[in-house]
Design an enzyme around this catalytic site. Sequence first.
Site, mmCIF file in Angstrom:
data_model
loop_
_atom_site.group_PDB
_atom_site.id
_atom_site.type_symbol
_atom_site.label_atom_id
_atom_site.label_comp_id
_atom_site.label_asym_id
_atom_site.label_seq_id
_atom_site.Cartn_x
_atom_site.Cartn_y
_atom_site.Cartn_z
ATOM 1 N N ASN A 18 51.070 86.920 54.868
ATOM 2 C CA ASN A 18 49.699 87.278 55.246
ATOM 3 C C ASN A 18 49.778 88.800 55.832
ATOM 4 O O ASN A 18 50.115 88.785 57.140
ATOM 5 C CB ASN A 18 48.752 86.489 55.792
ATOM 6 C CG ASN A 18 47.383 87.031 56.330
ATOM 7 O OD1 ASN A 18 47.071 88.149 55.855
ATOM 8 N ND2 ASN A 18 46.662 86.359 57.244
ATOM 9 N N HIS A 105 40.043 82.651 56.722
ATOM 10 C CA HIS A 105 40.965 82.957 57.821
ATOM 11 C C HIS A 105 40.055 83.180 59.260
ATOM 12 O O HIS A 105 38.980 83.657 59.204
ATOM 13 C CB HIS A 105 41.797 84.211 57.289
ATOM 14 C CG HIS A 105 42.801 84.448 58.419
ATOM 15 N ND1 HIS A 105 42.794 84.946 59.637
ATOM 16 C CD2 HIS A 105 44.153 84.071 58.385
ATOM 17 C CE1 HIS A 105 43.902 85.001 60.288
ATOM 18 N NE2 HIS A 105 44.744 84.618 59.770
ATOM 19 N N GLU A 177 45.639 76.573 60.646
ATOM 20 C CA GLU A 177 45.961 77.577 61.574
ATOM 21 C C GLU A 177 45.053 77.410 62.810
ATOM 22 O O GLU A 177 44.149 78.007 63.052
ATOM 23 C CB GLU A 177 45.615 78.921 60.946
ATOM 24 C CG GLU A 177 46.490 79.201 59.727
ATOM 25 C CD GLU A 177 46.732 80.835 59.362
ATOM 26 O OE1 GLU A 177 47.950 81.003 59.166
ATOM 27 O OE2 GLU A 177 45.781 81.511 59.572
ATOM 28 N N GLY A 183 49.071 85.117 66.215
ATOM 29 C CA GLY A 183 49.448 86.433 66.588
ATOM 30 C C GLY A 183 49.880 86.545 67.967
ATOM 31 O O GLY A 183 49.778 87.363 68.664
HETATM 32 P P1 PGA Z 1 51.036 85.176 62.694
HETATM 33 O O1 PGA Z 1 49.675 85.248 61.775
HETATM 34 O O2 PGA Z 1 51.993 84.829 62.009
HETATM 35 O O3 PGA Z 1 50.963 86.725 63.025
HETATM 36 O O4 PGA Z 1 50.398 84.325 64.122
HETATM 37 C C1 PGA Z 1 49.417 83.974 60.989
HETATM 38 C C2 PGA Z 1 47.997 84.163 60.223
HETATM 39 O O5 PGA Z 1 47.096 84.873 60.802
HETATM 40 O O6 PGA Z 1 47.895 83.749 58.937
#
Ligand code: PGA
Length: 267
Positions: A18, A105, A177, A183
């Site tokens: 992503n 998301h 998630e 993030g």
């Molecule tokens: P990340 O994001 O790997 O940067 O934590 C994952 C996502 O939002 O799909």
Amino acid sequence: MQGIDEVTGNRIPLLAANWKMNNTITDTRLYFEDFFKLSPSIEGREVIFCPPFTSLQSARMLISGKRGIHLGAQNLFWKESGAYTGECSGLMLKDLGVEYVIVGHSERRGHFRETNRIVADKLRSALDCDLRPILCVGEKEKTRRSGKTLQAVKRQLKEAIGNISQEDMRRTVIAYEPVWAIGTGLTATPKQAAEVHMMIRQTVADLHGGSIAAETRIVYGGSVTPDNIVSLMEEGDIDGALVGGASLKPTSFLRIIFYDSQKMISG
Ligand code: PGA
């Protein structure tokens, strides 16, 4: 059968990038130049790239004919056409050669106030446009702290997949998630993730039957890196990953893709 290895009968691991709002057309070209320079052929796993809308077309051309690599979008609108300034429909994505689309998301739910109802409408539209949705669910930190994770995720899930057909469910991938892990550098432990994945599979079984649940890919997302992917993938109900930050460098994403033989990739 979609997502199932015909020889072993196992679910095929799915690793999705992503890119979020990153990578111009030029960046996309440079990325794939590096990626294909480093990459042995992709076998025994499915890789999906979800660039921003503006880079979809160039990504499509760059991955064209590459085995095991698919194109996904990050969002869609729930109507196929009309007076919806600034939006992009599933029909348009399909027309562009997109196969997958991320739906629900947490950044869409958070920044753009997408409710479970909107997510369900987008899921419906994706399926109607013959796209394969990657449906995201996940709890906020406050919910986890109050011990209501399973309840909250189950509710998001039921409101999205409660009314779709078995055939539609077969085409849907689920991404767990946890919002607090996206993030942030904080990852759910494999045990924490596995507990939710198990509940998700059970909920799919309750709604659509055990054999469809056994075929459904449930991937984990939230600060996945080359260092934590191996232990996550050791959990039986974790079938892959949705990767944000660590997918932006070909070397780190390749180490995630080849989690089971990371030594093949140097750099
Ligand atoms: P990340 O994001 O790997 O940067 O934590 C994952 C996502 O939002 O799909």
